[in-house]
Design a protein around this motif. Structure first.
Motif, PDB file in Angstrom:
ATOM      1  N   LEU A 662       0.787  -1.340  -0.027  1.00 34.70           N
ATOM      2  CA  LEU A 662       0.060   0.028  -0.002  1.00 34.70           C
ATOM      3  C   LEU A 662       0.812   1.284   0.052  1.00 34.70           C
ATOM      4  CD1 LEU A 662      -3.001   1.235   0.229  1.00 34.70           C
ATOM      5  CD2 LEU A 662      -2.549   1.227   2.783  1.00 34.70           C
ATOM      6  N   GLY A 663       1.908   1.455   0.916  1.00 32.87           N
ATOM      7  CA  GLY A 663       2.668   2.657   1.117  1.00 32.87           C
ATOM      8  C   GLY A 663       3.224   2.645  -0.252  1.00 32.87           C
ATOM      9  N   TRP A 664       3.940   1.659  -0.908  1.00 33.55           N
ATOM     10  CA  TRP A 664       4.722   1.901  -2.232  1.00 33.55           C
ATOM     11  C   TRP A 664       3.906   2.611  -3.270  1.00 33.55           C
ATOM     12  CZ3 TRP A 664       5.224   0.450  -7.230  1.00 33.55           C
ATOM     13  CH2 TRP A 664       6.487   0.873  -7.856  1.00 33.55           C
ATOM     14  N   LEU A 665       2.567   1.943  -3.319  1.00 33.52           N
ATOM     15  CA  LEU A 665       1.787   2.177  -4.448  1.00 33.52           C
ATOM     16  C   LEU A 665       1.191   3.777  -4.309  1.00 33.52           C
ATOM     17  CD1 LEU A 665      -0.861  -0.801  -4.866  1.00 33.52           C
ATOM     18  CD2 LEU A 665       1.087   0.047  -6.612  1.00 33.52           C
ATOM     19  N   LEU A 666       1.075   4.027  -2.973  1.00 34.40           N
ATOM     20  CA  LEU A 666       0.695   5.477  -2.641  1.00 34.40           C
ATOM     21  C   LEU A 666       1.728   6.426  -3.354  1.00 34.40           C
ATOM     22  CD1 LEU A 666      -1.267   5.131   0.310  1.00 34.40           C
ATOM     23  CD2 LEU A 666      -2.098   6.055  -1.516  1.00 34.40           C
ATOM     24  N   ALA A 667       3.065   6.080  -2.723  1.00 33.86           N
ATOM     25  CA  ALA A 667       3.992   6.942  -2.792  1.00 33.86           C
ATOM     26  C   ALA A 667       4.467   7.096  -4.308  1.00 33.86           C
ATOM     27  CB  ALA A 667       5.398   6.335  -2.444  1.00 33.86           C
ATOM     28  N   PHE A 668       4.072   5.927  -5.099  1.00 27.10           N
ATOM     29  CA  PHE A 668       4.218   5.950  -6.583  1.00 27.10           C
ATOM     30  C   PHE A 668       3.160   6.901  -7.218  1.00 27.10           C
ATOM     31  CE2 PHE A 668       2.868   4.060 -10.951  1.00 27.10           C
ATOM     32  CZ  PHE A 668       4.082   4.171 -11.597  1.00 27.10           C
ATOM     33  N   LEU A 669       2.055   6.889  -6.790  1.00 26.88           N
ATOM     34  CA  LEU A 669       0.881   7.461  -7.317  1.00 26.88           C
ATOM     35  C   LEU A 669       1.152   9.278  -7.149  1.00 26.88           C
ATOM     36  CD1 LEU A 669      -2.670   5.807  -6.380  1.00 26.88           C
ATOM     37  CD2 LEU A 669      -1.452   6.546  -8.704  1.00 26.88           C
ATOM     38  N   ILE A 670       1.735   9.409  -6.022  1.00 28.95           N
ATOM     39  CA  ILE A 670       2.214  10.811  -5.469  1.00 28.95           C
ATOM     40  C   ILE A 670       3.101  11.325  -6.471  1.00 28.95           C
ATOM     41  CG2 ILE A 670       2.992  12.244  -3.834  1.00 28.95           C
ATOM     42  CD1 ILE A 670       1.221  10.588  -1.739  1.00 28.95           C
ATOM     43  N   TYR A 671       4.169  10.603  -6.556  1.00 25.29           N
ATOM     44  CA  TYR A 671       5.289  11.283  -7.118  1.00 25.29           C
ATOM     45  C   TYR A 671       5.262  11.120  -8.784  1.00 25.29           C
ATOM     46  CZ  TYR A 671      10.149  11.632  -9.132  1.00 25.29           C
ATOM     47  OH  TYR A 671      11.178  12.047  -9.399  1.00 25.29           O
ATOM     48  N   GLN A 672       4.650  10.254  -9.391  1.00 23.12           N
ATOM     49  CA  GLN A 672       4.191  10.169 -10.686  1.00 23.12           C
ATOM     50  C   GLN A 672       3.060  11.250 -11.050  1.00 23.12           C
ATOM     51  OE1 GLN A 672       6.237   9.010 -12.734  1.00 23.12           O
ATOM     52  NE2 GLN A 672       7.341   7.506 -11.454  1.00 23.12           N
ATOM     53  N   GLY A 673       2.055  11.184 -10.325  1.00 25.56           N
ATOM     54  CA  GLY A 673       0.954  12.135 -10.676  1.00 25.56           C
ATOM     55  C   GLY A 673       1.305  13.436 -10.201  1.00 25.56           C
ATOM     56  N   GLY A 674       2.242  13.868  -9.167  1.00 26.91           N
ATOM     57  CA  GLY A 674       2.686  15.244  -8.743  1.00 26.91           C
ATOM     58  C   GLY A 674       3.575  15.557  -9.950  1.00 26.91           C
ATOM     59  N   ASN A 675       4.512  14.802 -10.403  1.00 28.74           N
ATOM     60  CA  ASN A 675       5.437  15.369 -11.682  1.00 28.74           C
ATOM     61  C   ASN A 675       4.589  15.636 -12.889  1.00 28.74           C
ATOM     62  OD1 ASN A 675       7.523  15.530  -9.908  1.00 28.74           O
ATOM     63  ND2 ASN A 675       8.480  13.286 -10.665  1.00 28.74           N
ATOM     64  N   PHE A 676       3.528  14.676 -13.060  1.00 26.61           N
ATOM     65  CA  PHE A 676       2.604  14.913 -14.124  1.00 26.61           C
ATOM     66  C   PHE A 676       1.799  16.379 -14.138  1.00 26.61           C
ATOM     67  CE2 PHE A 676      -1.263  14.512 -16.430  1.00 26.61           C
ATOM     68  CZ  PHE A 676      -0.849  14.100 -17.600  1.00 26.61           C
ATOM     69  N   LEU A 677       1.326  16.585 -12.967  1.00 27.80           N
ATOM     70  CA  LEU A 677       0.657  17.924 -12.683  1.00 27.80           C
ATOM     71  C   LEU A 677       1.426  19.054 -12.563  1.00 27.80           C
ATOM     72  CD1 LEU A 677      -1.834  16.451 -10.056  1.00 27.80           C
ATOM     73  CD2 LEU A 677      -2.468  17.085 -12.614  1.00 27.80           C
ATOM     74  N   PHE A 678       2.530  18.928 -11.771  1.00 30.35           N
ATOM     75  CA  PHE A 678       3.549  20.095 -11.637  1.00 30.35           C
ATOM     76  C   PHE A 678       4.970  19.779 -12.315  1.00 30.35           C
ATOM     77  CE2 PHE A 678       1.089  19.429  -8.029  1.00 30.35           C
ATOM     78  CZ  PHE A 678       0.055  20.591  -8.062  1.00 30.35           C
ATOM     79  N   PRO A 679       5.024  19.609 -13.762  1.00 30.96           N
ATOM     80  CA  PRO A 679       6.197  19.214 -14.417  1.00 30.96           C
ATOM     81  C   PRO A 679       7.370  20.267 -13.982  1.00 30.96           C
ATOM     82  CG  PRO A 679       4.638  19.837 -16.196  1.00 30.96           C
ATOM     83  CD  PRO A 679       3.872  20.174 -14.954  1.00 30.96           C
TER      84      PRO A 679
END
Lengths: 679, 77
Positions: A662-679
């Motif tokens: 769960l922790g890895w998946l969430l961190a993955f979502l945050i990092y990838q999502g965050g970079n996508f939204l705020f490149p």
């Protein structure tokens, strides 16, 4: 506790002021441990009675001896098996109707002489009530002492009476037994006769108690009967006796027995308690407060506002001290290194002391003030009586999530430390509810994870530090509820047990007991910093300096190499460098070590550490790191607590696995999502 | 006779029957809720109920309140 020690057990209902009496008797000479076999907190202390050292054991707060929950079983087993010399029963004197029930059961059990402690006598007086203590004591054949422990009233008298009773020992005159109505007594007498035929049965516990428990269908005592050679004939007689008695009464015997006890107590209260006002006035203030705090519409928003307020105050007040302690440790490190160099000590020693020990342990110790205030706030919630309201107003939401209203107490306690949180789940009666609560409690942000948030949020979101940290706490709660919902529908189908709990009157807690409780918990934290964390950072330092000749904390060192193996796993979630991997791996020992390790690897105290981190993380990856630290694998002590409390390795391993994924998946979502939204 | 969850705030009621399993009944009995006992509904919002029984406040969840069957009592005061 040695065999021939004089042991006094403290029993009583929850909220009767038992802990305050315990503190008043033992002062700071306490030891907190666990009951054997279960991790129910066991408190033990020493006190002087007429120059004689006596051990006082604080039993869990219970309402009856029926052994419904783990607490009740622990208390009952201690009284029956460990045979204390004396049981002091603490009662809330302003509510004898309820509190005398346990005393009456203890009188029936006859395991040890009793002393009744009528606590909160000041509240009785304030209400214009009076209790004829002498009359009541004479009728029951038990000494009664009136106290107001919070005001330190009556404690000397209590010590005197306890000393007298201990000296008398078994020679103390027995309590006068309470008699049930005629046909019930007849059944009890007959059963006692039958039980007497098997000496092994009558030796294990007082025959009258055993007979009553059998008539009540108590499972544990029925199981004891299983071993007797006379089992079948006794069981047959038991059935006949029950049927006959029930015919005479008109309904089931178990209810009748309970009812008769309450009836007897009502009689006692009518005779010996004089009230000038109605009972109704007693809680009127509490009721008024509850009209607001336990209100259907306002209860929840107020509850969340109070939680937010606690965090705000904790960080603002506690945070004020952090800065100074940090400066203290940095100065200490510099001084120590300078001293070693001045004494011509080797430079590796200076590095060990400054970077390793003081850098590592110091970066954890600076959070002691925050943790102190957090525990102070949790104690305040518990002792003021608000915690029960929290469970009450949360019940509907918790129910919808497949949890129980009471599950919220372990979760809030888990904010301090997950281990006592998991232990607090023992008040849940239903085993399924209990296991779910245990499984999700590790998702609560404990005090040990706090340093990670403070460090990262301070380095990247300085302006919104409080909000970001509060958000992480909230995320923990939301995740816990979602996971509970999932576990419920996958592993534990069926309704959670309905909620029933006492809402104690609101009380202003005494400063002494609040400080004592915060101090004890803080002390454990400091102790951990001095032992486990100390050893861990020394280990990290050594591994960072070996093999000989490498540059300290470089990638060629042992930790560097080990960290580099795991670093690729962290690449997709934003921090694929070996320092992060090492910190997270050692963090499994204890979450404080995450910051401690970073402190050791990057050297020096919190402020320079923040700078080092700022150069390696981005705001998005920092957020991912914080979330991963919240969720991934709970610390070793928590895993141990899960295993102990569920009594299975399966659930412990399951907890490790699900939190990691769960922790890895969430961190993955945050990092990838965050970079996508705020490149 | 009606479930406790349907009572109004301020009403005085007498417990008639507890329609739950053995475990539920034992818990309630240890807290003083048993047939024949009178108590006051301090607050009830078609869900969680706060009771005044023997001068103590008990909080009951919805499910629990539905299992306790009561009849209203005329207040003697």
């Amino acid at each position: 506790m040695k065999k021939n020690d004089v042991v006094i057990a403290l029993a009583g209902n929850p909220n009767s002021g038992k802990t305050t009496i315990f503190n008043a008797l033992t002062g700071s000479r306490q030891r907190v441990g666990n009951w054997p076999g279960v991790t129910v907190e066991r408190k033990e202390g020493k006190t002087d009675l007429d120059g004689r050292q006596v051990t006082v054991v604080d039993l869990p707060g219970i309402y009856s001896l029926t052994a419904n929950s783990l607490d009740e079983r622990v208390a009952r087993d201690f009284i029956v098996q460990d045979r204390p010399c004396l049981i002091a029963v603490v009662l809330d004197a302003s509510n004898l109707e309820r509190n005398l029930y346990l005393s009456l059961q203890l009188m029936e059990l006859k395991a040890a002489p009793l002393v009744l402690v009528f606590n909160m006598i000041d509240e009785v007086e304030e209400k214009g009530m009076s209790i004829d203590l002498e009359g009541l004591s004479e009728l029951l054949g038990i000494p009664i002492v009136a106290t107001a422990a919070k005001k330190n009233r009556g404690i000397q008298q209590l010590k005197k009476v306890l000393a007298e009773q201990v000296t008398l020992g078994a020679a103390a005159p027995p309590a006068i037994p309470f008699r049930y109505r005629e046909n019930t007594e007849f059944a009890i007498e007959r059963l006692i006769q039958r039980l007497g035929e098997d000496p092994s049965l009558s030796q294990s516990s007082p025959p009258r108690w055993l007979a009553i428990k059998l008539l009540e269908d108590d499972r544990e005592y029925l199981a004891r009967l299983e071993k007797s050679p006379l089992r079948d004939s006794i069981l047959e007689d038991l059935g006949v006796l029950k049927k006959e008695t029930e015919k005479g009464i008109g309904y089931d015997l178990e209810t009748a027995l309970v009812e008769e006890r309450y009836g007897f107590i009502n009689g006692l209260v009518k005779e010996f308690v004089k009230k000038s006002w109605g009972l109704e006035d007693r809680l009127s203030l509490s009721d008024k407060i509850d009209k607001v705090l336990a209100n259907r519409l306002m209860g929840l928003p107020i509850f969340f506002f109070l939680l937010w307020l606690i965090f705000k105050l904790t960080f603002d007040v506690g945070g004020f001290f952090v800065h100074y302690i940090d400066q203290l440790f940095t100065a200490l490190g510099n001084q120590a290194a300078a001293l070693i160099q001045a004494l011509n000590g080797p430079s590796w020693l200076a590095s060990l002391v400054e970077d390793g020990i003081i850098g590592g342990v110091g970066s954890v110790m600076v959070f002691v003030p925050i943790i102190f205030f957090l525990y102070l706030a949790i104690s305040l919630l518990e002792e003021s009586g608000y915690m029960a309201r929290g469970a009450f107003v949360m019940d509907k939401i918790m129910h919808a999530m497949g949890l129980h209203g009471k599950s919220f107490i372990p979760m809030v306690v888990g904010f301090g430390c997950n281990v006592p949180g998991i232990m607090a789940a023992r008040t849940l009666e239903n085993p399924k509810d209990r296991i779910i609560t245990i499984l999700i409690t590790p998702l609560m942000s404990c005090a040990a994870r706090l340093p990670i948030y403070v460090l990262f949020a301070g380095a990247f979101f300085a302006k919104h530090q409080g909000t970001v940290i509060f958000g992480i706490y909230l995320l923990g709660i939301v995740l816990a509820m979602l996971m509970a919902r999932i576990f419920k529908s996958v592993f534990f189908k069926g309704e959670p047990a309905p909620l029933i709990m006492e809402l104690p009157p609101y009380r202003l807690p005494s400063a002494k007991s609040l400080l004592l409780s915060a101090w004890h918990r803080c002390f454990i934290f400091v102790q951990k910093a001095g032992t486990v964390i100390f050893l861990a950072v020394v280990a990290v330092w050594c591994l960072a300096s070996l093999p000989l000749g490498v540059e300290y904390a470089s990638q060629e060192s042992i930790v560097g190499r080990v960290g580099s193996i795991f670093a690729p796993l962290l690449e997709p979630i934003g921090f694929g460098f070996w320092q992060a991997a090492v910190a997270l791996i050692f963090g499994i020992l204890a979450k404080e070590i995450v910051v401690g390790t970073l402190g050791t690897l990057y050297g020096a105290g919190e402020e320079t550490l923040a700078g080092a981190i700022a150069s390696q993380f981005t705001p998005v990856s920092a957020l991912a790191f914080m979330v991963l630290s919240l969720v991934y694998i709970p610390c070793a002590a928590t895993i141990g607590a899960v295993r102990k409390e569920t009594n299975s390795w399966y659930w412990a391993i399951f907890t490790v696995a699900y939190t990691l994924v769960l922790g890895w998946l969430l961190a993955f979502l945050i990092y990838q999502g965050g970079n996508f939204l705020f490149p | 006779m009606c479930p406790l969850s349907l009572c109004a705030t301020g009403e005085r009621v007498k417990v008639e029957k507890i329609a739950g399993g053995c475990e539920v009944r034992r818990r309630l009995e240890a807290m003083g809720v048993l047939p024949g006992e009178e108590m006051e509904v301090v607050s009830c919002h078609c869900g969680p109920v706060i009771l005044n029984i023997k001068g103590c406040r008990l909080g009951l969840g919805c499910g629990m309140a539905q299992k306790i069957l009561v009849t209203p009592v005329k207040s003697s005061r």
